[in-house]
Design a protein around this motif. Structure first.
Motif, PDB file in Angstrom:
ATOM      1  N   MET A  47       0.232  -1.925  -3.271  1.00 45.08           N
ATOM      2  CA  MET A  47       1.018  -0.948  -2.088  1.00 45.08           C
ATOM      3  C   MET A  47      -0.215  -0.532  -1.489  1.00 45.08           C
ATOM      4  N   LYS A  48      -1.172   0.088  -1.784  1.00 45.11           N
ATOM      5  CA  LYS A  48      -2.497   0.572  -0.944  1.00 45.11           C
ATOM      6  C   LYS A  48      -3.046  -0.405  -0.199  1.00 45.11           C
TER       7      LYS A  48
ATOM      8  N   ASN B  93       0.148  -2.437  -9.644  1.00 46.26           N
ATOM      9  CA  ASN B  93       1.198  -2.690  -8.590  1.00 46.26           C
ATOM     10  C   ASN B  93       0.869  -1.646  -7.505  1.00 46.26           C
ATOM     11  N   HIS B  94       0.263  -0.590  -8.103  1.00 42.97           N
ATOM     12  CA  HIS B  94      -0.056   0.574  -6.853  1.00 42.97           C
ATOM     13  C   HIS B  94      -1.081   0.150  -6.022  1.00 42.97           C
TER      14      HIS B  94
ATOM     15  N   ASP C 241      -2.668   7.812  -8.356  1.00 44.94           N
ATOM     16  CA  ASP C 241      -1.964   6.670  -7.809  1.00 44.94           C
ATOM     17  C   ASP C 241      -0.916   6.317  -8.861  1.00 44.94           C
TER      18      ASP C 241
END
Lengths: 773, 230
Positions: free
Chosen positions: B156-157, B152-153, B136
């Motif tokens: 988004m997920k 941050n990833h 990720d």
């Protein structure tokens, strides 16, 4: 290899086709790494158990395309409730360690590097043949040095040793753990382990406890501590150095090293003087406290009179270096609290001793903080059969072997084993297993242990990584890491409630390793005769099924559940109701694997008969006088011209068993030093000024026994007469991330094999410190 | 508009550094080695910072886990000549576009919290570690600056999952790896813009303060000092 520009060009044309992840871009021009990102991964989660320290926290391993990529805590696991310490969170670096052993190896004189690969079958057969011959030669010739005996593999090795007619089962405990065990045996007359109900205390007095730096039982201590502070509990820490523990305290009391017991008993003296002693508790639950007259009319001093006579605040102030006013104030605050709790050294290779442990326990007894909420408790035992007990009672009607966990068993230490071998006492130890331990590195007499191991004809190591002890072995049968195998652990949570963790293999094996439990079962089968009879299981899996049966038929406990449900279950069970989440063994086994294990949440305080099971169910406080010094003498005074007092600490980041190479941890070795990959020597700036030492400078610390290098860290949070060094560095052998990194301050200690410092508070070692560059 | 923020309760924090290694593993921070360690060039997205007050024997010490403070007015953005570091108006997160970064290190100098890390060398990652890379998160290379992104990833997920189910993001669905791993629940994460969120309430505690507040950067990481009080 692409250069950066080529990679970016390639990225522009190709990466748009795939979900390339987050907004944050990628600039790594490494083809093979990029290829792992471009494919959309298949994600899966699996349970496992961290076994880097004795806490045995539950893990949730996240796998991408079948490979573990991150770990987090199992939120259902009662020990860690979803959290992890630095070691657990970094544990995958052990799994991916580039220097792990590829498979079994044998020491061969003319091989490259001195070792040659060997097949598993050949290796097991070789040990079995040797063991068969040794067992036929008489009892007492087989030994094991193991971690803490909390998992089935360790217990089966113990069982193998017992089956060979030997009682050389050595758990490589820290002196503090050993002192706590001995205190329990001497004062309470039982086996077990103390737990501290810190969460429910309202005044915590830490006397050099290393509570938040301790490598053992990390999670239980940290969680309890956080809960106590959030509830408004007060906290005073006494120690030569403030450390992380002291930084969280309302007050730090700087004491000289090796004066823990004296301060504890000085405070007990003040509690008596000021009328804070819990007379009801002391009369009913203890013996030896008050003066008594025997049948012949002879008067005997009790502990109370001894405390009043020997531990006046003035004398205690002289020994500990603490001001009179501070001792009196601390005692008053401690005595006035509703639920006071004192906790002594939980670690510390140099300073912890039996006297310290008994003195702190006596202090708790004076205020009645034993077996009450916020006090000292005894960890509960689980209903599983003891596999390595000395005397095995006959199986009961259900075929389950049960042993009385309170039976005192003889304990042996690594140093005793080394003495036995070096002095050539008989019977001669001919086969030694080393499992989950690195005594050559961790013992205060490591060089002597190595010498002793060299004299034992067959030393079998089960380490999956290179350690200092492994170098002293003849044969290495590397065990699989917990993440790679069906595994188990039996521990207790922060309230002493027994926890049995079970998990299937979470990830594929990365090397030709095996579950050591299966190896021991195979060994027993090949030895045959009486030994094989005591190993009635075909495999580890079959043994775990038998354990599940024992859990089911015990009629207590439940599988792990969310915290809210667990509290409800506890309430019901303590009221005599029970509704476990399973109604058959099959369902229990399924639940064990899906939730992570079983625990008995009904266990808590108010179990006095279990805590003091002796004839009259009383604690023998008189035991504290046995290891105490006959008279109090001022501790050795340190100064920058005479030499500084050495204070050896631990950093939990560097206390990973069985060793191993975790670069994330090496880099953050000490949270206070901001320096990794080195040993630090913490000094007071005033002392450093006198010695002309700069912050960050390389220094040489020397005693009459040896010298080590370190980087100077100047801190106003340490006594001016003390220099603190932490253990964890100085491995001679290992992987690229630990061999030769740092130094070993234990080499500055005397390393006496008899370890007389264990019983008596020994004077701290005087060292010289000078800057070299 | 969300304003993601964090409160760290120093009464509960035990400086165990679980957050540090969890962060590094989650974000593919390359392992250090003795050489980098000696040069103080190891990359750390969270650093434990001891702060001393007074002299011996009245010394007071605090140990703070310090990561990117996710300033509302980040000084690092103003100095970036290529727009590699940016401020997300919708989330309040300071991000870093590694592919734009030219390695000038103006941002590392401008950051008053010294939390921006520069890759002085190519990451020295053994081949065996590669299968353990978190897919990720992008890996970085020599010459770029990196720092904490509040994972941050993960946001988004979580947003994608919520959008797929046709609903808004629920509280607790997005937390950074450090917060998820903290064994003593010392770190609380959430939307500061929601006055009813736990993080928002804690940020108004009498024990709350922010680092270098007088600079006007308005960090979104709050620290609750050791002691009593709500």
């Amino acid at each position: 290899m692409l250069n950066r520009r080529q990679f970016l060009l390639g990225l522009g044309s190709g990466a748009m086709l795939v979900g390339f992840g987050p907004v944050v871009g990628c600039s790594r021009d490494d083809e093979r790494i990029a290829s792992t990102l471009i494919l959309e991964p298949t994600e899966a989660w699996a349970n496992s158990i961290c076994q880097l320290c004795p806490s045995a926290c539950g893990l949730r391993v996240r796998l991408a395309n079948g490979h573990p990529v991150t770990v987090t805590g199992n939120p259902l696991h009662p020990v860690n409730r979803g959290g992890l310490c630095a070691r657990g969170a970094a544990s995958l670096q052990l799994y991916y360690d580039p220097d792990r052993l590829a498979g079994p190896i044998r020491k061969v004189a003319d091989a490259v590097g001195g070792w040659a690969p060997i097949g598993w079958d050949e290796g097991i057969a070789e040990v079995a043949v040797r063991l068969k011959r040794v067992i036929a030669g008489g009892p007492g010739r087989v030994a094991v040095i193991r971690g803490d005996g909390q998992d089935i593999s360790s217990q089966l090795l113990g069982r193998l040793v017992r089956s060979a007619g030997s009682d050389w089962i050595v758990d490589s405990q820290t002196p503090a753990d050993r002192a706590a065990d001995e205190t329990l045996r001497a004062m309470h007359g039982t086996e077990g382990r103390f737990v501290y109900d810190i969460a429910n205390a309202d005044f915590l007095l830490s006397i050099d406890s290393g509570l938040l730096e301790s490598a053992s039982a990390t999670m239980t201590l940290h969680r309890g501590f956080a809960d106590m502070r959030s509830s408004g509990g007060s906290f005073v820490h006494a120690g030569p150095r403030m450390g992380v523990t002291g930084s969280k305290a309302d007050e730090w009391v700087p004491i000289r090293p090796s004066t823990v017991g004296t301060l504890a008993l000085g405070i007990a003296h003040m509690l008596i003087k000021e009328g804070y002693e819990q007379t009801t508790f002391l009369s009913a639950k203890t013996k030896g406290y008050y003066d008594w007259t025997d049948q012949l009319g002879m008067h005997h001093d009790g502990v109370r009179s001894w405390l009043l006579r020997e531990f006046s605040p003035r004398r205690v102030a002289e020994v500990t270096g603490v001001s009179l006013e501070q001792i009196i104030r601390t005692a008053r605050e401690f005595g006035a609290a509703q639920r006071p709790l004192a906790i002594g050294p939980t670690e510390g290779p140099a300073s912890a001793g039996l006297f310290d442990a008994m003195a702190v326990h006596t202090l708790n007894a004076v205020v009645g903080s034993i077996d009450v909420p916020g006090g000292v408790l005894l960890a509960g035992s689980n209903p599983l059969p003891i596999l390595d007990g000395p005397v095995e009672p006959p199986p009961d009607a259900e075929g389950t072997v049960r042993a009385d966990r309170r039976t005192l068993v003889e304990r042996r230490t690594v140093e005793e084993l080394a003495t036995w071998v070096l002095e050539g006492r008989g019977p001669t130890i001919e086969v030694l297993f080393v499992h989950d331990a690195d005594p050559v590195f961790s013992s205060t007499a490591g060089d002597k242990v190595a010498e002793a191991l060299a004299k034992i004809p067959v030393v079998v190591s089960t380490s999956p990584v290179v350690t200092d002890t492994l170098q002293a072995a003849n044969l290495v049968l590397p065990g699989s890491l917990w993440i790679e195998r069906h595994c188990d652990a039996s521990v207790a949570d922060e309230h002493g409630r027994p926890v049995v963790s079970v998990s299937a293999a979470a990830a594929p094996r990365r090397a030709d390793t095996r579950n050591i439990a299966d190896v021991v079962i195979a060994l027993a089968g090949q030895i045959g005769g009486g030994v094989a009879e005591r190993f009635g299981w075909k495999s580890y899996d079959e043994l775990v099924s038998a354990q599940s049966n024992a859990l089911y038929s015990s009629g207590v406990g439940d599988t792990f559940a969310a915290a809210e449900r667990s509290e409800w279950t506890q309430l019901l069970e303590r009221s005599g109701w029970r509704s476990p989440a399973y109604d058959s063994v099959t369902r229990l086994e399924k639940q064990l694997h899906s939730t992570g294990g079983w625990w008995d949440s009904s266990h808590a305080h108010g179990e006095w008969r279990r805590l003091a099971p002796g004839g009259d169910h009383r604690i023998d406080l008189a035991a504290v006088r046995v290891p105490a010094r006959p008279t109090l003498s001022p501790a050795t005074a340190g100064s920058h011209d005479r030499g500084l007092l050495l204070y050896v600490t631990t950093e939990q980041t560097l206390s990973v068993r069985p060793g191993g190479s975790l670069p994330y941890l090496q880099d953050i070795a000490s949270p206070l030093a901001e320096m990794g990959w080195t040993n630090t020597a913490e000094l007071n700036p005033e002392t450093a000024h006198h010695l002309d030492i700069e912050h960050g400078g390389r220094v040489l610390v020397s005693s009459e026994h040896g010298e080590v290098e370190a980087r100077a860290v100047l801190s106003p949070a340490i006594r001016p007469d003390v220099v603190a060094l932490h253990t964890g560095g100085g491995r001679v052998y290992g992987g690229r991330y630990d061999a030769g990194v740092g130094s070993k301050p234990l080499e500055l200690l005397s390393g006496r094999l008899q370890d007389s410092g264990f019983a008596l508070p020994r004077d701290p070692t005087l060292v010289r410190v000078k800057q070299t560059a | 508009m969300a304003r993601w923020g964090m409160v760290i309760d120093l009464n509960r924090c035990t400086a165990c550094q679980g957050c540090v290694t969890a962060c590094h593993e989650e974000n593919n921070v390359p392992p250090s080695n003795p050489k980098l360690g000696a040069q103080s060039r190891s990359i750390r997205w969270i650093n434990m910072m001891p702060v001393y007050e007074d002299e011996y024997p009245h010394t007071k010490m605090s140990v703070l886990p310090v990561m990117c403070q996710q300033c509302e007015h980040p000084p690092c953005i103003k100095v970036c000549p290529v727009g590699a570091t940016f401020f997300s108006e919708s989330e309040g997160i300071v991000g870093q576009v590694y592919s734009r970064c030219i390695g000038c290190r103006y941002c590392t100098n401008a950051c008053p919290y010294t939390v921006r890390q520069f890759n002085w060398f190519p990451p020295d990652v053994p081949e065996t570690y590669e299968q353990g890379i978190n897919p990720d998160v992008s890996v970085r290379y020599k010459g770029v600056v990196e720092k904490c992104t509040f994972c941050n990833h993960r946001l988004m997920k979580a947003r994608d999952a919520a959008a797929f189910e046709g609903r808004d993001l629920r509280p607790g669905e997005y937390v950074p790896a450090c917060v998820e791993t903290c064994p003593t629940d010392a770190m609380v994460f959430g939307d500061l813009a929601d006055p009813d969120s736990e993080v928002s309430k804690l940020s108004r505690s009498s024990r709350a303060s922010r680092l270098l507040e007088d600079l006007g950067t308005e960090p979104k990481v709050y620290y609750l000092r050791v002691g009593s009080g709500k």
